[in-house]
Design a protein around this motif. Sequence first.
Motif, PDB file in Angstrom:
ATOM      1  N   ALA A  26       0.822  -1.210   0.000  1.00 10.84           N
ATOM      2  CA  ALA A  26       0.000   0.000   0.000  1.00 10.84           C
ATOM      3  C   ALA A  26       0.857   1.262   0.000  1.00 10.84           C
ATOM      4  N   ILE A  27       1.948   1.247   0.769  1.00  4.66           N
ATOM      5  CA  ILE A  27       2.842   2.410   0.812  1.00  4.66           C
ATOM      6  C   ILE A  27       3.483   2.629  -0.557  1.00  4.66           C
ATOM      7  N   ARG A  28       3.879   1.533  -1.191  1.00  2.00           N
ATOM      8  CA  ARG A  28       4.491   1.664  -2.511  1.00  2.00           C
ATOM      9  C   ARG A  28       3.500   2.236  -3.518  1.00  2.00           C
ATOM     10  N   ARG A  29       2.258   1.761  -3.459  1.00  2.00           N
ATOM     11  CA  ARG A  29       1.243   2.293  -4.374  1.00  2.00           C
ATOM     12  C   ARG A  29       1.009   3.776  -4.118  1.00  2.00           C
ATOM     13  N   ALA A  30       0.885   4.161  -2.841  1.00  2.00           N
ATOM     14  CA  ALA A  30       0.641   5.567  -2.509  1.00  2.00           C
ATOM     15  C   ALA A  30       1.808   6.441  -2.928  1.00  2.00           C
ATOM     16  N   THR A  31       3.029   5.930  -2.758  1.00  2.00           N
ATOM     17  CA  THR A  31       4.218   6.690  -3.161  1.00  2.00           C
ATOM     18  C   THR A  31       4.236   6.887  -4.671  1.00  2.00           C
ATOM     19  N   ARG A  32       3.903   5.821  -5.396  1.00  2.00           N
ATOM     20  CA  ARG A  32       3.854   5.936  -6.865  1.00  2.00           C
ATOM     21  C   ARG A  32       2.831   6.982  -7.290  1.00  2.00           C
ATOM     22  N   GLU A  33       1.667   6.976  -6.642  1.00  2.00           N
ATOM     23  CA  GLU A  33       0.631   7.937  -6.997  1.00  2.00           C
ATOM     24  C   GLU A  33       1.062   9.365  -6.666  1.00  2.00           C
ATOM     25  N   ALA A  34       1.743   9.527  -5.511  1.00  2.00           N
ATOM     26  CA  ALA A  34       2.198  10.865  -5.126  1.00  2.00           C
ATOM     27  C   ALA A  34       3.248  11.383  -6.099  1.00  2.00           C
TER      28      ALA A  34
END
Length: 732
Positions: A471-479
């Motif tokens: 989830a953190i990786r996905r959120a970082t990619r989106e940011a």
Amino acid sequence: MMRQYELVDRVRQYNPNADEDLLNRAYVYAMKAHGAQKRASGDPFFSHPLEVAAILTDLKLDDATIVAAVLHDTIEDTAATREEIDNVFGKEIGALVEGLTKLKKLDLVTKPAQQAENFRKLLLAIADDVRVLLVKLADRLHNMRTLNFMPAEKRARIAQETLDIYGPLAGRMGMQGLRGELEELSFRHLMPEAHAMILARLEELKAKNGAIIARIEKELTDQFAKRGIKVLVKGRQKQAYSVWRKMERRSIAFEQLSDIYGFRIIVDSVEDCYAAVGVAHTTWPSVPGRFKDYISTPKQNDYRSIHTTVIGPGSQRVELQIRTQEMHEIAEYGIAAHALYKDVAGAPDGSRTGESRAYRGLRRTIEALSGDDSEKFLEHTKLELFQDQVFCFTPKGRLIALPRGATAIDFAYAVHTDVGNSAVGAKINGRIAPLISELHNGDEVVIARSDTQTPPAAWESVVVTGRARAAIRRATREAVKAQYGGLGRQIIERAFKRAGRSFVEDKLKAALPRLARASLDDVFVAVGRGEMFSGDVVRAIHPDFKEERASGPAPAKSESGWFGLNKVANLIFKVPGPGDAEGSIPIRGARGDLPVRFAPKGGAVPGERIIGIMTPGEGITIYPIHSPALTAFDDRPELWLDVRWDIDNARKELYPTQIVVTALNEPGALGIVATTIGETGGNIDNIAFVPHATDFREMLIDLEVWDIKHLNAILSQLRAKSVVSKVERVSE
């Protein structure tokens, strides 16, 4: 080798309504398909799927699972196809067999990517049908039982894979009996001397304490009978691998182990479980800290029992596991004790009728991680599934099971992905605590949230659950996508404006194949990150577009460190080269008569991506794309400039940067560092020593290098020296 009628008889012993014709057809089909194939032992290959089926009949599984076991190697090792299996046995069995089919042998040690991909496919197949897991575990168990016929190197690889993956996976599904045998066989092949030594010690202990064990068993039975509780007492001895693992984990000697022998107290009801605890604790002194109630709070693999340790007869420490017969069957057989294969309908919450918590948890974990690549999937699945657990609670009493070592961040993501992404603080047992705090059994956790929060990328190295990391990786990619996408769009719009052309999104969509990007967002992000030049985007729509390049002599550097730039016609400006008042370093991406400088700490060197930040009234500062200083401008995209190196390869120049070297504080260390830099072609401009610990010294070195490749080579050579503890590049 098991005969055809024997297979049918084994199934009919627990299922009188078994489809005898289906079992017979599977037996004959597999026997013909495998033909004269032989195993390493010299036995007919067909004996292997029959033994796998026999293991599953001990678990009393349904006809389709037994047939899938008989056929499980046909698609992989014979001319049989999925279509043929579907036609002869039906699509349900065909899907099971295909789920079990491996593309190639798994290889844990030498081909991690290949092994990871196969493990990923196995778990995704398990998520669709738990029977795939049951057949696979039985397949692995029989292979382990016959492992001594394999070459030594292959034995070690398969045993390690079993110990790392299949044993823990069986345990995670509550199948402790199967897990124990898998781990014991692996231990015997991986560490034969340690295995033999522990077995010998266990035999000595058994010979010495045999009478005491019988006495304890009798006294336990008598005490419970006096209180009117009907019990069955079963003594058990820890297996060699369990003993070894505990000795290793706690760094203790064999003599210090207190639970080599334990006793299972089987009673008729849950009420009797708690009554039995009362009998045990009023008859013998209990050992503090050794009481665990897994009935009111079951483990995630559905294990339920009460554990307690008392000082029993003969002043011996006695571990008691108190459970009902149903709990005992689930403890031994795990998900195989549930009638999961009868499941036909899904529940409104996405679970399946009759589905165990263990299997439901496994499916949800796999679904949460399925977006990762194969190797990350394997890593995160191990983290998520194969660790001991702690049990924590939300303020409303919801139980959250997490791997040992989990933090409040892991807890937040276990509650919901949105809770994790918006987490800004935590209260643990009513006290404010950092989000990185490690949780313990029984903790009550409250997560404070903010709608403006975005999870920092650094959290990925703190959390221990695969769900949180994904989830953190996905959120970082989106940011990152949002940040660089907005910047890239502005850069492209300005490029079209400078070119005197109109920016039309539909035209850019049509040109995506020429840019090798799948979407407009990908183009914007690529330009924003410096991976694609804005002029290339203009040319993708207008092939006739040509950039005008102009250059001119640059003035000397001023005392302030800024450079005055000649006005140019299009996208070129030039910064004076180091020690070169008349030459220049061409950098592409700005126009106008602007003062320009490099970031004062660490600078920038050719070969790395760079960004220009325009400060109104002051000029432009050039930063490497990785510079931490750029975060100060995240909310000011209008200041960002798309700039690139435009270096003449025929002209070699040294460029300044800074590194910090932490070296042993001993004679000759400085000489080794200086010699290494010199031999690698670097030039030291200045060295400053930073006060540090007595044993180490920090050197801040102003260094001159040709480009980023040259700098990385110097850093690599320095790290290889025994006197050097750490080397880092300075970045502002």
